[in-house]
Scaffold this motif. Structure first.
Motif, mmCIF file in Angstrom:
data_model
loop_
_atom_site.group_PDB
_atom_site.id
_atom_site.type_symbol
_atom_site.label_atom_id
_atom_site.label_comp_id
_atom_site.label_asym_id
_atom_site.label_seq_id
_atom_site.Cartn_x
_atom_site.Cartn_y
_atom_site.Cartn_z
ATOM 1 N N GLN A 1 0.837 -1.213 0.000
ATOM 2 C CA GLN A 1 0.000 0.000 0.000
ATOM 3 C C GLN A 1 0.866 1.254 0.000
ATOM 4 O O GLN A 1 0.584 2.219 -0.707
ATOM 5 C CB GLN A 1 -0.934 -0.023 1.217
ATOM 6 N N LYS A 2 1.951 1.238 0.786
ATOM 7 C CA LYS A 2 2.871 2.400 0.791
ATOM 8 C C LYS A 2 3.440 2.624 -0.601
ATOM 9 O O LYS A 2 3.570 3.758 -1.056
ATOM 10 C CB LYS A 2 4.023 2.153 1.774
ATOM 11 N N GLN A 3 3.798 1.516 -1.245
ATOM 12 C CA GLN A 3 4.335 1.610 -2.599
ATOM 13 C C GLN A 3 3.335 2.303 -3.522
ATOM 14 O O GLN A 3 3.696 3.175 -4.309
ATOM 15 C CB GLN A 3 4.641 0.187 -3.106
ATOM 16 N N ARG A 4 2.058 1.926 -3.392
ATOM 17 C CA ARG A 4 1.050 2.522 -4.275
ATOM 18 C C ARG A 4 0.803 3.987 -3.934
ATOM 19 O O ARG A 4 0.529 4.794 -4.807
ATOM 20 C CB ARG A 4 -0.237 1.690 -4.239
ATOM 21 N N VAL A 5 0.922 4.356 -2.637
ATOM 22 C CA VAL A 5 0.813 5.787 -2.280
ATOM 23 C C VAL A 5 1.984 6.552 -2.915
ATOM 24 O O VAL A 5 1.818 7.655 -3.444
ATOM 25 C CB VAL A 5 0.808 6.000 -0.749
ATOM 26 N N ALA A 6 3.171 5.933 -2.868
ATOM 27 C CA ALA A 6 4.348 6.598 -3.465
ATOM 28 C C ALA A 6 4.146 6.799 -4.967
ATOM 29 O O ALA A 6 4.516 7.841 -5.528
ATOM 30 C CB ALA A 6 5.606 5.768 -3.199
ATOM 31 N N ILE A 7 3.525 5.809 -5.625
ATOM 32 C CA ILE A 7 3.241 5.959 -7.065
ATOM 33 C C ILE A 7 2.212 7.074 -7.266
ATOM 34 O O ILE A 7 2.369 7.934 -8.140
ATOM 35 C CB ILE A 7 2.724 4.620 -7.665
ATOM 36 N N ALA A 8 1.169 7.073 -6.414
ATOM 37 C CA ALA A 8 0.132 8.108 -6.527
ATOM 38 C C ALA A 8 0.742 9.492 -6.337
ATOM 39 O O ALA A 8 0.427 10.442 -7.057
ATOM 40 C CB ALA A 8 -0.964 7.867 -5.482
ATOM 41 N N ARG A 9 1.646 9.598 -5.355
ATOM 42 C CA ARG A 9 2.264 10.900 -5.081
ATOM 43 C C ARG A 9 3.079 11.377 -6.288
ATOM 44 O O ARG A 9 3.020 12.545 -6.659
ATOM 45 C CB ARG A 9 3.151 10.807 -3.835
#
Ligand SMILES: Nc1ncnc2c1ncn2[C@@H]1O[C@H](COP(=O)(O)OP(=O)(O)OP(=O)(O)O)[C@@H](O)[C@H]1O
Ligand SMILES: [Mg+2]
Length: 215
Positions: free
Chosen positions: A140-148
């Protein structure tokens, strides 16, 4: 969309990048493969303005970047998803995503929030909008980093080992997000040690050994 021409970089007396040249088209995924210490992360750091380079050129969306100072002007054209995600721990998922658009690009907050919500839908994290990084799994953190990174609508997006900390299901999710970004015309550069992932995701693979492109 991205052209790297004769990029050279030394740390002290050690030459770590030797005449690196390659290109990535819009809508293309390029994977960088190579042994530990080959110079892969250094290439990404040079492209993202985190590292000075000795000489060479980086051309993004027809803008030529000749040194690190120059890159500030083109900061929003290039995104980076770090290996350890580098989320702001004291900020919610939403604040992590809107911080740069609001504070750096001066996009009105309401507009940035609307866009963040759209991106969170794409990365399948709408329900985590108010969560803090410590409340999220690695995937999930990885996907937040992609979203950011995507909130700045970069033309080129770089990933340093995006799958190294993920389970199979999360890797599949990241693959499908990357394929979506590619079909929207982004140029994508990925470092990985995961040959299976490289084969499924890449349009081209660059092998690098001791700072030289070998294949
Ligand atoms: N800040 C630095 N100061 C001195 N040497 C450095 C620095 N950063 C990287 N290096 C050296 O540059 C070389 C390339 O490092 P780099 O991090 O680019 O390798 P890599 O291909 O990403 O390796 P890995 O797969 O282990 O992440 C290595 O020999 C490393 O020790
Ligand atoms: Mg590395």
């Amino acid at each position: 969309m991205l052209k790297v021409r004769r990029l050279n970089k030394s740390f002290g007396d050690t030459k770590v990048l030797k005449d690196i040249s390659f290109e990535i088209e819009s809508g293309e995924v390029c994977v960088l493969l190579g042994k530990s210490g080959a110079g892969k992360t250094t290439i990404l750091r040079c492209i993202n303005g985190l590292e000075e380079f000795d000489n060479g050129e980086i051309i993004v969306d027809n803008c030529i970047i000749k040194d690190k100072n120059h890159i500030a002007k083109y900061r929003d054209k290039i995104g980076m998803v770090f290996q350890n995600f580098n989320l702001f721990p004291h900020m919610s998922v939403l604040e992590n995503i809107v911080a740069a658009p609001v504070n750096v690009l001066k996009i009105p907050r309401e507009e940035a929030i609307k866009k963040a919500k759209d991106i969170l839908k794409i990365v399948d994290l709408e329900d985590k909008i108010d969560a803090y990084p410590f409340e999220l799994s690695g995937g999930q953190k990885q996907r937040v980093a992609i979203a950011r990174a995507c909130a700045l609508t970069p033309k080129v997006l770089c990933f340093d080992e995006p799958t190294s900390a993920l389970d199979v299901e999360s890797i599949e999710k990241v693959s499908s997000i990357i394929k979506d970004l590619r079909s929207n015309g982004m140029a994508i550069l990925i470092i990985t040690h995961d040959i299976g992932f490289a084969n499924t995701i890449s349009d081209k693979i660059i092998n690098i050994n001791e700072g030289i492109i070998t294949e």
